[in-house]
Write an enzyme that holds these catalytic residues in place. Structure first.
Site, PDB file in Angstrom:
ATOM      1  N   ARG A 213      14.794  46.282  17.909  1.00  0.00           N
ATOM      2  CA  ARG A 213      13.919  45.765  18.566  1.00  0.00           C
ATOM      3  C   ARG A 213      12.396  46.210  18.280  1.00  0.00           C
ATOM      4  NH1 ARG A 213      13.532  46.638  25.018  1.00  0.00           N
ATOM      5  NH2 ARG A 213      14.949  44.387  25.163  1.00  0.00           N
TER       6      ARG A 213
ATOM      7  N   HIS B  34      13.506  36.121  21.865  1.00  0.00           N
ATOM      8  CA  HIS B  34      14.433  37.300  22.136  1.00  0.00           C
ATOM      9  C   HIS B  34      15.855  37.043  22.651  1.00  0.00           C
ATOM     10  CE1 HIS B  34      15.830  40.979  25.008  1.00  0.00           C
ATOM     11  NE2 HIS B  34      15.551  40.776  26.140  1.00  0.00           N
TER      12      HIS B  34
ATOM     13  N   GLN C  76      18.771  37.977  25.143  1.00  0.00           N
ATOM     14  CA  GLN C  76      18.641  37.468  26.264  1.00  0.00           C
ATOM     15  C   GLN C  76      18.927  35.959  26.786  1.00  0.00           C
ATOM     16  OE1 GLN C  76      17.528  40.177  29.139  1.00  0.00           O
ATOM     17  NE2 GLN C  76      18.268  37.857  30.120  1.00  0.00           N
TER      18      GLN C  76
ATOM     19  N   ASP D  29       8.575  35.393  33.942  1.00  0.00           N
ATOM     20  CA  ASP D  29       8.732  37.073  32.862  1.00  0.00           C
ATOM     21  C   ASP D  29       7.547  37.559  33.255  1.00  0.00           C
ATOM     22  OD1 ASP D  29       9.766  38.916  31.768  1.00  0.00           O
ATOM     23  OD2 ASP D  29       9.374  38.057  29.600  1.00  0.00           O
TER      24      ASP D  29
ATOM     25  N   CYS E 198      14.895  37.781  33.545  1.00  0.00           N
ATOM     26  CA  CYS E 198      15.288  38.914  32.624  1.00  0.00           C
ATOM     27  C   CYS E 198      15.060  40.370  31.985  1.00  0.00           C
ATOM     28  CB  CYS E 198      14.498  38.677  31.073  1.00  0.00           C
ATOM     29  SG  CYS E 198      12.628  39.042  31.351  1.00  0.00           S
TER      30      CYS E 198
ATOM     31  N   ARG F  66      24.172  40.335  29.716  1.00  0.00           N
ATOM     32  CA  ARG F  66      23.524  40.599  28.816  1.00  0.00           C
ATOM     33  C   ARG F  66      24.978  41.275  27.507  1.00  0.00           C
ATOM     34  NH1 ARG F  66      18.621  42.223  27.243  1.00  0.00           N
ATOM     35  NH2 ARG F  66      19.197  42.676  25.624  1.00  0.00           N
TER      36      ARG F  66
END
Ligand code: CP
Ligand code: NVA
Length: 369
Positions: free
Chosen positions: A168, A195, A198, A285, A325, A353
């Protein structure tokens, strides 16, 4: 034929994969036969037109969006995404029924974090353990990377000790550098650009609730950030209609917009209500992502009105899902009321996830070793 027709109509109300898995584990001949037939039928339901868009499989963005890189040239075409979702459903079933699946026994995943995380860290670590392997948390502050050792050297060193790396970080190029210099699979656990893990979990969740993906109408309201980029690519790849509502100056990455331009079922608009009209699934988001904390005030002004609330929900389909998310900023991109009304979906999304990433690790790491 009558039996098949009855099976199909009963399947309309349940997740076909859990039906198939039940059948497979029970092992009855009739169950297996109907499972195979329903599998062909469901695949057709998910598959179809998007696989045939010319040039899609060759598009360079496939190299940039993917959740994971490996020497076997895994690129996450539509077929590969569906394969991951099917495996994720299977692993979820096995985990919930106590069926061992030690597919990565003896293997180690290194997890490099240059940004904070709750879900990504814990789901990868628990997932690796459930697969019979082991995960190492490697904070960039404690690694020599934090003191300037180049990522290329880190990749070559770690390749000698462990079987895969999840990273990440900020720059997408850092993930690609690791993939280029290391000779073990590299998994993208979020960058400023994308991402993808996700989004695999998101697609798994939508399919669980809606029993299909192809033809569903999704809308995304908010910042054209990493989530908007990956959702656009992932949802288009599986045949969904994609409409984004983003304010001027906060559109998705140009490479994503170029990719999406090949799809007649893609729209970028400025009105959140226009995007939400008749939607099956609404996504949002945060207005300020990790690394943008200094812009939070400016963004609060720019994103005013780009919120999932009752007014927006009133124009979506009556059975529309809401996805986030997480972490969420209540009363910014989503009201607390809508979040709580859709908490089942949102926390199933968080749970998935675990299952989706286990599938990614199995496909990348088990195949390599
Ligand atoms: N959604 C997500 O990636 O959460 P974390 O930042 O907690 O990992
Ligand atoms: N866009 C958010 C996603 C967090 C999971 C961020 O990058 O901070």
């Amino acid at each position: 034929e009558q039996e098949i027709a009855e099976t199909k109509s009963s399947l309309a109300n349940q997740s076909y994969t859990s039906y198939m898995l039940d059948a497979a584990y029970k092992g009855g001949a009739l169950e297996i036969l109907t499972a195979v037939l329903s599998c062909a039928w469901s695949y057709q339901m998910i598959g179809e037109h998007h696989e045939k868009i010319p040039g899609v499989l060759e598009h360079p963005l496939f190299g940039e969006w993917v959740a994971g890189y490996s020497s076997k040239g895994y690129r996450e075409s539509t077929e590969e995404i569906i394969d991951i979702l099917n495996l994720a459903d299977q692993l979820k079933y096995e985990q919930k029924h106590g069926i061992p699946h030690n597919l990565l026994k003896g293997m180690t995943l290194g997890m490099i974090f240059q940004k904070s995380s709750t879900r990504t860290r814990v789901s990868f670590e628990a997932g690796m353990y459930q697969l019979g392997g082991h995960a190492l948390f490697l904070s960039s502050k404690e690694l020599q990377i934090g003191r300037g050792e180049p990522v290329q050297d880190t990749a070559r060193v770690l390749s000698r000790y462990i079987n895969g790396i999840m990273i990440r970080t900020f720059e997408q190029s850092e993930v690609e550098n690791l993939a280029e210099y290391g000779n073990i699979p590299i998994i993208n656990g979020l960058t400023d650009f994308s991402h993808p893990c996700q989004v695999l979990a998101d697609l798994q969740t939508v399919r669980e609730y809606k029993n299909k993906l192809d033809g569903l109408k999704m809308c995304y309201i908010g910042d054209g950030n990493n989530m908007a980029n990956s959702l656009t690519v992932g949802c288009l790849k599986v045949g969904m209609d994609v409409t984004l509502a983003c304010p001027e100056g906060y559109h998705p990455d140009k490479r994503v917009l170029n990719f999406a331009a090949a799809y007649p079922n893609f729209k970028l608009v400025s009105s959140p209500k226009e995007a939400a009209a008749d939607a099956d699934v609404l996504f949002t988001d945060v207005w300020a992502s990790m690394g943008q904390e200094g812009e939070a005030e400016k963004r609060r002004i720019a994103f005013k009105g780009y919120q999932i609330n009752d007014d927006i929900m009133s124009v979506a389909k009556s059975d529309a899902m809401v996805m986030h998310c997480l972490p969420a900023h209540r009363e910014e991109e989503i009201t607390a009321k809508v979040l709580e009304q859709h908490a089942n979906e949102i926390f199933d999304e968080a749970e998935n996830r675990l299952h989706a990433q286990k599938a990614v690790m199995v496909r990348l790491m088990a195949a390599e070793n």
